[in-house]
Design an enzyme around this catalytic site. Structure first.
Site, PDB file in Angstrom:
ATOM      1  N   SER A 106       0.818  -1.208   0.000  1.00  0.00           N
ATOM      2  CA  SER A 106       0.000   0.000   0.000  1.00  0.00           C
ATOM      3  C   SER A 106       0.858   1.267   0.000  1.00  0.00           C
ATOM      4  O   SER A 106       1.531   1.562  -0.972  1.00  0.00           O
ATOM      5  CB  SER A 106      -0.959  -0.046   1.188  1.00  0.00           C
ATOM      6  OG  SER A 106      -1.980   0.886   1.062  1.00  0.00           O
ATOM      7  N   ASP A 125      10.785   5.670  -9.585  1.00  0.00           N
ATOM      8  CA  ASP A 125      10.469   6.373 -10.829  1.00  0.00           C
ATOM      9  C   ASP A 125      11.315   7.628 -10.999  1.00  0.00           C
ATOM     10  O   ASP A 125      11.764   7.944 -12.115  1.00  0.00           O
ATOM     11  CB  ASP A 125       8.983   6.740 -10.868  1.00  0.00           C
ATOM     12  CG  ASP A 125       8.085   5.535 -11.092  1.00  0.00           C
ATOM     13  OD1 ASP A 125       8.590   4.508 -11.582  1.00  0.00           O
ATOM     14  OD2 ASP A 125       6.889   5.614 -10.766  1.00  0.00           O
ATOM     15  N   LYS A 171      -0.642  -4.349  -3.212  1.00  0.00           N
ATOM     16  CA  LYS A 171      -1.926  -3.815  -2.742  1.00  0.00           C
ATOM     17  C   LYS A 171      -2.038  -2.372  -3.231  1.00  0.00           C
ATOM     18  O   LYS A 171      -1.579  -1.434  -2.607  1.00  0.00           O
ATOM     19  CB  LYS A 171      -1.988  -3.900  -1.219  1.00  0.00           C
ATOM     20  CG  LYS A 171      -3.126  -3.145  -0.539  1.00  0.00           C
ATOM     21  CD  LYS A 171      -4.504  -3.643  -0.925  1.00  0.00           C
ATOM     22  CE  LYS A 171      -5.560  -3.142   0.048  1.00  0.00           C
ATOM     23  NZ  LYS A 171      -5.759  -1.680   0.051  1.00  0.00           N
TER      24      LYS A 171
END
Length: 741
Positions: A462, A473, A487
């Site tokens: 999560s 990224d 998740k």
């Protein structure tokens, strides 16, 4: 409709009657509630599901599997008779008809009561189980087929009872006591079946439907709703473990950061709780119990003792269970705050100082925040303070340890990202109508700009995945470890006319456009995982929402970091093969996987004893290999190795007030002087519980675990590579195998 009524009646007349097996019937409000739930799912769930015959077939298959996951009770004829509803459940859903669910459950109830009473009757006779049998029991339910006849069912259950007796005997039960415990287990299961009511059946049937949408969607009956806020996590006063039911077992799904189980470090995800006892009371066998009844046993007042009988996560049921005492306490996520330490990493003629920040969760004290308390606790505020402290400790880089961080506050994940990147987007959220909400951004200049590495594992989920994905990224940090949980969905809770519905309403996406759902975050450099991805994680859930992607956002990424991954991975591979602790960890995982893959168990007691002995010998060999390569003295035999482990366990266990060293020594079967010496408390005899708490529990070791140690080496390699000219970096990708980095 007449055909339907006749078939339902036919379900029962073919079975032998049982005196107290009156059928469970629907309640007057179930029809309306069923339609209400169906409408909520259709209107608000993220997955737009077509209600048709295909869904009806999946619904039927899922419900049958939920009713009898081990294929222990239903006969093939029962399952065949249920096919009459294969293409009708979608139509009955629209009119609120839940009667097929009750009919199938009542068939299960009759079969189960009949079988359990038969097992009880057999155990009360002088029937002798063959413990020298050359036959095997197939324990993998996915490879089993439905029982075809009462005779086959009888044979199967005799095998299953033989296996249960062997397990108890392997756990040092006397034969008579083992038989009595097995008898009590079946009596408890019989009692559990008889106590289930209409609300239980309705919830089960509805959740077979809800689970088709995704694994995180569920209906909670009024009784279950009382426990929903703690989500079976025992987060009021208990042990701090999230539990779920799997087959007949209560399974540890997750350890709650900051709870007693986390502090003691004994339980882990995947462990099976098979017994629960209070302080010195007899451990109650809970195999086959309802999850809420098991939770009720585990909960209790703060500072009281609960004893859990546990099968290890890597145990297929053929091994030896252990009993662990745990002191109950109030579990607050905020109490397990971010912590730091500095570890020194020698590399050639230089030693690097690496700051490590452990993040157990993304927490925030919302009450203090709303009260405008200037000192409210949160992950980002705590980490900022730790960064300030580390800036004065002459560190060369930082490792952010997010292993087993199950998430928490989304806002904190964004705020934490803001500490490490310059201004820019962090996460995208898309709702049921495929609308992307306003982008969540980092709005400040970064607080730390030095070398950075993030560690994750399969239990990082999560908010952890949002944070790790963003830093990956942006090229801000190398991510190492094992693939995260996956998740990537958001749920909310809706009140119903009766009970509550938890439902998935949106999905998370990274700034790159990739979803964190299902796939999770894939590390730049992978480590072996202690958690089987086929058993733990979103991807092993059949109905999990898929991975997908949306449009990427414009953001300023550092593309240079990607150029270091290949040489860093090469150096990691060469070093980890020679590092004793890391190699030992890998070897243990390989051994666990090898044994876990076995789908059958022998029903010969001596063969099973030998199996346990072989496991101990293989584990001892791995430990001695590690000790030899580390320059430590090796253990002469299994018993001396186990004694050493027992003393260490005795040090870490906190027992109730009044327990003395002699009682602890008796419990762990080791000499008193060894307990006293291990606790460095020669002047305290008898040693009370308070003294164990203060002196007996080992201080936190500065020695990093094998994975953290290796991650720190990778960060040091990165620091050195970034300082080298481009030509030397290129040469690093072809480093000879016999050169130690």
């Amino acid at each position: 409709m007449l055909r339907y009524v006749l078939v339902v009646i036919g379900l029962f007349v073919c079975l032998k009657g049982i005196a107290d097996a009156s059928a469970i019937d629907t309640l007057p409000g179930h029809k309306q509630l069923y339609r209400e739930i169906a409408q909520q799912l259709d209107n608000r769930h993220y997955r737009q599901t077509v209600i048709d015959d295909a869904l009806s077939r999946r619904y039927l298959a899922r419900y049958i599997d939920m009713l009898d996951p081990q294929k222990s009770y239903f006969l093939q004829a029962d399952v065949t008779s249920f096919e009459q509803w294969a293409t009708d459940l979608d139509n009955l859903l629209s009119v609120g008809d839940v009667s097929p669910g009750f009919a199938m459950y009542n068939r299960l109830r009759l079969r189960a009561l009949e079988q359990l009473e038969s097992n009880i009757a057999l155990l009360k006779t002088d029937f002798l189980f063959d413990l020298k049998s050359q036959s095997n029991l197939l324990v993998d339910s996915e490879k089993r087929v439905w029982l075809t006849s009462p005779e086959e069912a009888k044979s199967y259950w005799i095998k299953r009872m033989t296996d249960s007796l062997i397990r108890l005997l392997l756990n040092d039960k006397e034969p008579v006591a083992a038989r009595e415990l097995l008898l009590k287990r079946f009596e408890n299961q019989l009692k559990q079946f008889k106590q289930r009511d209409s609300e239980d059946v309705f919830q089960l049937y509805v959740n077979a439907l809800a689970g088709l949408y995704d694994p995180h969607t569920a209906y909670y009956s009024p009784r279950t709703s009382e426990n929903f806020q703690i989500s079976m996590s025992l987060s009021l006063e208990g042990i701090g473990a999230e539990l779920r039911t799997e087959d007949d077992y209560t399974l540890v799904a997750r350890i709650i950061p900051g709870g007693p189980a986390d502090a003691q470090g004994i339980l882990q995800a995947g462990d099976k709780i098979i017994g629960v006892g209070q302080a010195d009371d007899t451990v109650v066998d809970v195999v086959g119990w309802r999850i809420d009844d098991v939770v009720d046993l585990i909960r209790g007042p703060k500072n009281s003792i609960v004893r859990l009988q546990v099968l290890a996560a890597n145990d297929d049921g053929g091994g030896v269970a252990k009993v662990f005492p745990i002191v109950r306490d109030r579990v607050k996520l905020e109490e397990k705050s971010a912590q730091k330490r500095v570890i020194e990493v020698p590399d050639g003629d230089q030693t690097y100082r690496i700051g490590v920040i452990e993040l157990p969760a993304f927490y925030m004290d919302f009450e203090a925040y709303r009260a405008r308390d200037p000192d409210y606790k949160s992950t980002s505020r705590d980490v900022f303070k730790l960064l300030q402290e580390l800036s004065h400790e002459n560190i060369d880089g930082i490792v952010l340890d997010l292993r087993s961080n199950g998430g928490g506050s989304l806002q904190e994940a964004i705020q934490l990202t803001d500490l490490f990147i310059e201004t820019g987007p962090v996460v995208q959220i898309r709702d049921t109508k495929k609308r992307v909400s306003p982008v969540q951004k980092a709005t400040h200049r970064s607080a730390y700009r030095g070398p950075l590495l993030v560690m994750i594992n399969r239990l990082s989920a999560s908010a952890s995945e949002i944070f790790a994905g963003a830093l990956q990224d942006y090229g801000r940090a190398l991510v190492v470890g094992s693939q995260s949980f996956g998740k990537g969905t958001v749920q909310d809770v809706t009140g119903l006319s009766r009970g509550q519905l938890k439902m998935t309403i949106s999905k998370f996406y990274r700034v790159s456009g990739d979803s964190t759902q299902h796939r999770g975050v894939v590390p730049d450099i992978g480590f072996p995982s202690a958690f089987d991805p086929d058993e733990i994680g979103e991807s092993h859930q059949e109905t999990a929402l898929p991975w997908d992607r949306i449009a990427a956002l414009p953001f300023n990424a550092n593309r240079q970091l990607g150029g270091y991954i290949e040489p860093l991975a090469l150096r990691h591979s060469q070093r980890s093969q020679k590092e004793p602790d890391f190699a030992h960890f890998v070897a243990q995982l390989a051994l666990n996987e090898q044994w876990r893959d076995e789908s059958t168990l022998s029903l010969n007691l001596e063969t099973r004893r030998q199996r346990v002995t072989e496991w101990d010998l293989e584990m001892l060999a791995l430990e001695n290999n590690r000790r030899r390569d580390s320059g430590l003295a090796m253990y002469g035999d299994v018993q001396s190795w186990k004694d050493a482990k027992t003393i260490e366990n005795a040090k870490t266990h906190i027992v109730e007030d009044g327990d003395s060293v002699s009682k602890i020594a008796k419990k762990y079967r080791v000499p008193v002087e060894q307990i006293v010496a291990a606790n460095k408390a020669e002047d305290l005899d008898p040693l009370k519980a308070d003294d164990i708490l203060k002196l007996g529990k080992p201080e936190r070791s500065d020695k990093p675990d094998p994975l953290l140690k290796e991650a720190s080496h990778i960060l040091v390699d990165q620091i050195r590579l970034q300082a080298e000219p481009p030509a030397r970096r290129q040469l690093a990708t072809t480093m000879p195998q016999d050169v130690t980095p």
